[in-house]
Design a protein around this motif. Sequence first.
Motif, mmCIF file in Angstrom:
data_model
loop_
_atom_site.group_PDB
_atom_site.id
_atom_site.type_symbol
_atom_site.label_atom_id
_atom_site.label_comp_id
_atom_site.label_asym_id
_atom_site.label_seq_id
_atom_site.Cartn_x
_atom_site.Cartn_y
_atom_site.Cartn_z
ATOM 1 N N VAL A 1 0.868 -1.174 0.000
ATOM 2 C CA VAL A 1 0.000 0.000 0.000
ATOM 3 C C VAL A 1 0.902 1.221 0.000
ATOM 4 O O VAL A 1 1.833 1.310 0.815
ATOM 5 C CB VAL A 1 -0.921 0.037 1.241
ATOM 6 C CG1 VAL A 1 -1.787 1.296 1.225
ATOM 7 C CG2 VAL A 1 -1.797 -1.212 1.303
ATOM 8 N N ALA B 1 -4.979 1.268 5.620
ATOM 9 C CA ALA B 1 -5.216 0.293 4.548
ATOM 10 C C ALA B 1 -4.204 -0.843 4.599
ATOM 11 O O ALA B 1 -4.548 -2.011 4.377
ATOM 12 C CB ALA B 1 -5.161 0.989 3.191
ATOM 13 N N GLY C 1 -13.340 -5.727 3.909
ATOM 14 C CA GLY C 1 -11.938 -5.686 3.512
ATOM 15 C C GLY C 1 -11.582 -6.860 2.645
ATOM 16 O O GLY C 1 -12.398 -7.704 2.287
#
Length: 378
Positions: free
Chosen positions: A182, A326, A344
């Motif tokens: 991420v 995230a 998620g």
Amino acid sequence: MRLHVDQRHERVLELVRDRGSLRVAELAEELGMSAVTLRRDVETLAARGLVERLHGAVVWPSDRPRPAPAAAAPPGAGLVVGMVVPTTEYYYADVVRGARETVEAVGARLTIGLSHYLPDEDAAQARRLLSTGADGLLLTPSWERGRPEAGEGLWAAEQETPVVLVERSAPLGHPAARLDRVRSDHAHGAAEAVAHLAGLGHRAIALAVQDSPTAPRLRVGYGAAVEALGLTPVTPSPLDAVPSRSEADRFERTLEYLCEGVASGDVTAAIVHSDADAIVLIPRLQARGVRVPEDLAVIAYDDEVAGLADLPLTAVAPDKHAVGAAAARLLLSRLGVAEPGAVGADSRAAGGSPAARRHVDILPTLRVRVSCGAAAAS
């Protein structure tokens, strides 16, 4: 083994308290007692006001509160997430905060290792966290260009526990490219800054960046936007070819570069990384007669302290908190845990096979203030 009368009474009270009511026959069977013995015990307890008898059932008295049922353990209880970052200051403070809040929301715990950009310290900190019980790792390796050089960072891809790269990526073909990651899309952020300045009428926009893992992506986004918008290419900063030897050297050479560009008419706007650098540079520009934003429109990058400058700086703001959150959600999903109320990534795909790896880019936003000269600035 036969229970003593006090033990029988305690078991009866425990079961009735937990369930509210039970039929005498069911209670006798569950306790392995004769119905006659149980009825005698129930009568004794009822006489003491500890239970009530009602139509062949044993009932917890309405005037006595029952204990609340034990709360279910949070889904991540007992899990430990290890996180290795260069520092917990400046940029990474919000990244760590986003990860921590997400991890703690599921009852897990976050532990931190700091590399301070020291060689080989990333791997050492990762090993330490794993040895003390970390179930998975969030990693921000100290790769100078934000990505590993040839032969660098192989250890990150060799871990047996789940690993998510944070604000880092690996080139295609490198083993670490197969890891989840991420990151902020810094190239997009730079391109947005160029587009905003172009929308204000600027055709010659300079890029002044410090040597950092963020710089390569800023150059990519800047160059792509200049080409896509048909803007005038400007002479690159001398720091692009020869990195600075010190902070003083960086400020001095960047100052000369921008002053010369403005004086020659070749530069009317600049993107400066970081906003801390911009705060140092703008008073020096003004001391040399360069007015901001009249002679040089400025957009800073990072937005850590840009709004606190005496001339509030328009800035590109990567959502550091969202990156940390995230990344934590992605790692937790690999560990089989979902954040409460969140949809998620599932760690398993249909049929039970491992879900595909994910590369998540989070777009920065542009916060318009005074330094770019926009009419809409407040």
